[in-house]
Design an enzyme around this catalytic site. Structure first.
Site, PDB file in Angstrom:
ATOM      1  N   ASP A 173      76.519 -14.366  93.000  1.00  0.00           N
ATOM      2  CA  ASP A 173      77.912 -14.814  93.526  1.00  0.00           C
ATOM      3  C   ASP A 173      78.001 -15.268  94.831  1.00  0.00           C
ATOM      4  O   ASP A 173      77.305 -14.506  95.782  1.00  0.00           O
ATOM      5  CB  ASP A 173      78.963 -13.732  93.290  1.00  0.00           C
ATOM      6  CG  ASP A 173      80.336 -14.126  93.346  1.00  0.00           C
ATOM      7  OD1 ASP A 173      80.737 -14.712  92.457  1.00  0.00           O
ATOM      8  OD2 ASP A 173      81.040 -13.986  94.498  1.00  0.00           O
ATOM      9  N   LEU A 174      78.386 -16.289  95.143  1.00  0.00           N
ATOM     10  CA  LEU A 174      78.407 -17.119  96.497  1.00  0.00           C
ATOM     11  C   LEU A 174      79.359 -16.310  97.152  1.00  0.00           C
ATOM     12  O   LEU A 174      80.655 -16.431  96.962  1.00  0.00           O
ATOM     13  CB  LEU A 174      78.533 -18.402  96.499  1.00  0.00           C
ATOM     14  CG  LEU A 174      77.532 -19.438  95.674  1.00  0.00           C
ATOM     15  CD1 LEU A 174      77.859 -20.974  95.795  1.00  0.00           C
ATOM     16  CD2 LEU A 174      76.153 -19.088  96.088  1.00  0.00           C
ATOM     17  N   ASP A 194      81.812 -20.060  91.145  1.00  0.00           N
ATOM     18  CA  ASP A 194      80.476 -19.702  92.265  1.00  0.00           C
ATOM     19  C   ASP A 194      79.613 -18.708  91.548  1.00  0.00           C
ATOM     20  O   ASP A 194      78.919 -18.039  92.537  1.00  0.00           O
ATOM     21  CB  ASP A 194      81.223 -19.583  93.573  1.00  0.00           C
ATOM     22  CG  ASP A 194      81.895 -18.282  93.640  1.00  0.00           C
ATOM     23  OD1 ASP A 194      82.300 -17.915  92.358  1.00  0.00           O
ATOM     24  OD2 ASP A 194      82.034 -17.720  94.913  1.00  0.00           O
TER      25      ASP A 194
END
Length: 511
Positions: A348-349, A391
């Site tokens: 996950d960004l 994301d």
């Protein structure tokens, strides 16, 4: 010594000119031109042979006509002589032709003139009136040969191989020189009762030049007619050949259009009941087959495109959630059947939402595309990088030897790659990522369990300050207290270690 390989030259054959697809040939290279040439050559040869045969036939007929006319004039002459000189007799051959005249006395002496009342000049005039050509009465002299009784000039034969003297001693038809002119003549010898040669009576059918002029005119007329017929034949043959092969260029163009995948035009000339029609119908079948093939190909391409779109993310072109489910299900089957191990890394960004909200979706999309590109460069041949949505990304890692060490190595690469600055639309961003890892089969034997456990590990990484990775462990939950318990559990577990990341934060590594 000079190496022969250094002086070897490649000989390139001259390029042949290939006709284009529109049938632009030299006329003599086309089928129409070749067939027309062959036909015209055949006609020309036939007419040449015919002309040659006609030339010789005209010459033969002319000469035959000359001989017949000379024989007729000789008969007329002998008939008139027998009517004037009643004492003479004639000798004929098997065809009834008079071949000699027998007389007791020469026809030109005074006694014969007195007896008949005709002198030689009157007799010759009468014969010439009947034959419409000159006639001569010759007497024979052993020393000088045949002499004209009127002009006392010697008469010679021009076209006889036996000699001039011998020819007039017998019945003769051919060319003879009388005076300074040449005539085609018929000659009957005059002999006495004992057979001694006295002379000859010679009648002509015309001068040589006049006869040859008529002969040449006949040949010229015949040749002119042949040339006119040949010209008309060539025109007719050329017209027939052009009409016969007129469909060929159109059919060639039709085939060329099919080769260029232009299949909208129906093939012409299909209604002809001949080989051209069969060829046109065959080309039409090919065109229809190409149309169907093109339709099937477009359908197949569309199906492949739709299948690709169904299994890939339209923005990053990475496999999507559908592809993720298919891939992880296939890997779980191999775990059971082959014992092949794999890891699931959920990524996950960090801080993506503020960037997307502040700078807009265009910049956010560029950031996602660049992140996907960096992840794609990290995976090996057996690994799969996936975008699950938003994301959130995932990597299905194929394990070769050790699950933990290989997962740690890949997770560190991901953290390092996504920690590097991003430059999107002139803006520079420094984001990071959080990673949760579950290992198959010890962390789950179904797709749902592996995802849920990796998601718990990802949540743990978020709660530990982000920019780190965690393996799943028993007791992980989604509340902060549970994360603290889990952290204490990791600290107390044998081999567990809390690792400081590049940003100065800590992470817990599972053995």
């Amino acid at each position: 010594m000079v190496d022969k390989e250094l002086i070897r030259h490649e000989v390139v054959p001259p390029a042949r000119k290939v006709p284009n697809n529109h049938g632009e040939y030299h006329w003599y290279h086309s089928i129409t031109g070749k067939v027309a040439i062959y036909l015209m050559l055949g006609v020309l040869i036939a007419y040449s042979v015919g002309s040659g045969a006609g030339f010789f036939e005209v010459k033969r007929i002319s000469q035959t006509q000359w001989f017949k006319q000379a024989a007729t004039n000789s008969q007329i002459t002998s008939y008139i002589i027998r009517n004037i000189y009643t004492s003479v007799a004639v000798k004929s051959n098997s065809e009834g032709q008079v071949v000699s005249i027998e007389s007791e006395r020469p026809l030109w002496d005074d006694e014969s003139v007195i007896q008949t009342g005709f002198n030689p000049a009157d007799m010759l005039t009468l014969v010439s009136t009947q034959t419409h050509n000159p006639t001569w009465l010759l007497y024979y002299d052993d020393k000088h040969g045949f002499i004209d009784t009127q002009t006392q000039q010697q008469v010679t034969i021009t076209d006889d191989n036996k000699g001039p003297g011998f020819a007039l001693k017998e019945y003769y038809r051919g060319f003879a020189t009388v005076g300074c002119k040449e005539y085609f003549v018929g000659s009957i010898p005059i002999v006495n009762l004992s057979g001694k040669l006295l002379g000859a009576v010679v009648t002509s059918i015309g001068e040589r030049d006049a006869l040859l002029e008529i002969h040449n005119q006949l040949l010229n007329h015949t040749l002119l007619i042949l040339v006119l017929i040949l010209g008309a034949t060539v025109v007719v043959v050329n017209w027939l050949v052009r009409n016969l092969f007129r469909p060929v260029p159109r059919l060639i163009q039709a085939v060329s259009s099919i080769a260029d995948e232009k299949t909208d035009q129906v093939t012409p000339f299909q209604s002809q009941e001949d080989e051209i029609g069969e060829l046109a119908r065959a080309i039409e079948k090919l065109r229809v087959a190409m149309v169907e093939r093109g339709y099937l190909q477009r359908m197949q391409e569309m199906a492949l495109k739709m299948e690709y779109m169904a299994h890939h993310d339209s923005l990053t072109l990475l496999p999507n959630r559908v592809a993720y489910r298919n891939s992880i299900d296939g890997r779980l089957v191999k775990v059971k059947t082959e014992g092949t191990l794999f890891n699931l890394l959920l990524i996950d960004l960090d801080n993506f939402k503020p960037v997307n909200d502040t700078y807009g979706h265009v910049v956010g999309d560029e950031l996602l595309v660049e992140s996907a590109t960096r992840l794609s460069t990290l995976v090996s041949s057996g690994d799969t990088a996936i975008r699950l949505g938003g994301d959130e990304f995932a990597i299905l890692q194929q394990v070769n030897c050790n699950q933990i060490s290989e997962a740690e190595a890949l997770a560190n690469k991901v953290l390092h790659a996504l920690n590097a600055p991003f430059n999107c639309s002139g803006h520079t961003f420094a984001i990071s990522s959080s990673i949760g890892i579950s290992c198959a089969p010890q962390h789950g034997q179904t797709r749902e369990d592996l995802f849920a456990h990796a998601d718990l590990a990802l949540y743990t990484s978020k709660n530990f300050g982000r920019n780190c990775f965690h393996f799943y462990a028993n007791g992980m939950t989604m509340n902060h207290e549970a994360m603290t318990v889990a952290g204490n559990y990791f600290d107390q577990a044998p081999g567990n270690a809390r690792v400081t990341t590049e940003s100065g934060q800590e992470k817990i590594e599972k053995p």
